[in-house]
Design an enzyme around this catalytic site. Structure first.
Site, PDB file in Angstrom:
ATOM      1  N   VAL A  10      73.968  22.852  53.345  1.00 51.27           N
ATOM      2  CA  VAL A  10      73.539  22.467  54.692  1.00 51.27           C
ATOM      3  C   VAL A  10      72.553  21.296  54.620  1.00 51.27           C
ATOM      4  O   VAL A  10      72.616  20.369  55.431  1.00 51.27           O
ATOM      5  CB  VAL A  10      72.893  23.672  55.427  1.00 51.27           C
ATOM      6  N   CYS A  11      71.660  21.339  53.639  1.00 54.28           N
ATOM      7  CA  CYS A  11      70.581  20.345  53.539  1.00 54.28           C
ATOM      8  C   CYS A  11      71.053  18.888  53.561  1.00 54.28           C
ATOM      9  O   CYS A  11      70.492  18.086  54.314  1.00 54.28           O
ATOM     10  CB  CYS A  11      69.737  20.604  52.295  1.00 54.28           C
ATOM     11  N   PRO A  12      72.072  18.508  52.781  1.00 52.55           N
ATOM     12  CA  PRO A  12      72.437  17.083  52.800  1.00 52.55           C
ATOM     13  C   PRO A  12      72.991  16.626  54.146  1.00 52.55           C
ATOM     14  O   PRO A  12      72.857  15.460  54.498  1.00 52.55           O
ATOM     15  CB  PRO A  12      73.484  16.952  51.689  1.00 52.55           C
ATOM     16  N   ILE A  32      69.757  15.843  56.076  1.00 50.71           N
ATOM     17  CA  ILE A  32      69.056  14.693  55.500  1.00 50.71           C
ATOM     18  C   ILE A  32      69.794  13.400  55.844  1.00 50.71           C
ATOM     19  O   ILE A  32      69.183  12.418  56.277  1.00 50.71           O
ATOM     20  CB  ILE A  32      68.886  14.873  53.981  1.00 50.71           C
ATOM     21  N   THR A  40      72.316  21.629  47.583  1.00 50.40           N
ATOM     22  CA  THR A  40      72.806  22.738  48.390  1.00 50.40           C
ATOM     23  C   THR A  40      73.813  22.182  49.398  1.00 50.40           C
ATOM     24  O   THR A  40      74.245  21.040  49.268  1.00 50.40           O
ATOM     25  CB  THR A  40      71.640  23.456  49.093  1.00 50.40           C
TER      26      THR A  40
END
Length: 184
Positions: free
Chosen positions: A50-52, A55, A48
């Site tokens: 936003v997630c990386p 992270i 996806t």
């Protein structure tokens, strides 16, 4: 959703821990980092947008969390194989220094109360003390990334075991209620 004062649930999950052949996966349980602070964070799904960013930002602060005896543990509903593929294919995730756990059965997300109406985990963070008690919890909308530096700031404040005013940062003075009550 579980919150401050609740015990973090017991779990046993498979995680992607490395891209090194033969060392890609490991089992992580609620006892894996017993006696340490833990920072758990969930994201909706791999591959996806936003997630990386979140992270990778947590990964860049790994040494600072480790200096505070805190282990970062990330998780989503994706399998450990999907985590591995994402890490392999996304430059910012290749050298992550913390486990990406697979909650494919939705047990941890369900126990935490963070499954959204779409069936995916909400963007949640939990700071858990060495006694496995939640000391901080936060959820943001799926479109809004979290601030790992703020999570680190809160961890610092929690570890002082003192009263910390708004916007307190490590090294700032804490509040002394005796002085405040006496007007000093």
């Amino acid at each position: 959703m579980l919150t401050v004062g609740d015990k973090f649930p017991e779990f046993e999950l498979t995680a992607c821990v490395s891209l090194e052949q033969g060392k890609e996966f490991d089992t992580i349980t609620h006892k894996s980092y017993e006696g340490s602070w833990k920072v758990y964070f969930a994201w909706p799904m791999d591959f996806t947008f936003v997630c990386p960013t979140e992270i990778a930002a947590f990964g860049k602060l790994q040494d600072e969390f480790a200096d505070r005896d805190a282990q970062i543990l990330g998780f989503s509903l994706d399998t450990q194989f999907v985590h591995h593929a994402w890490r392999r294919d996304h430059e910012d995730l290749r050298d992550l220094p913390f486990p990406m756990m697979s909650d494919v059965q939705r047990e941890l997300c369900s126990d935490l109360g963070i499954l959204g109406s779409d069936g995916l985990p909400m963007r949640a963070v939990f700071i858990v003390d060495p006694n496995n008690e939640i000391q901080f919890s936060m959820v943001t909308a799926g479109s809004v990334g979290r601030n790992p530096k703020e999570v680190l700031r809160v961890l610092d404040a929690l570890q002082t075991d003192e009263l910390c005013p708004c916007n307190w940062s490590k090294g700032d003075e804490t509040l002394d209620p005796v002085k405040l009550l006496s007007g000093e």
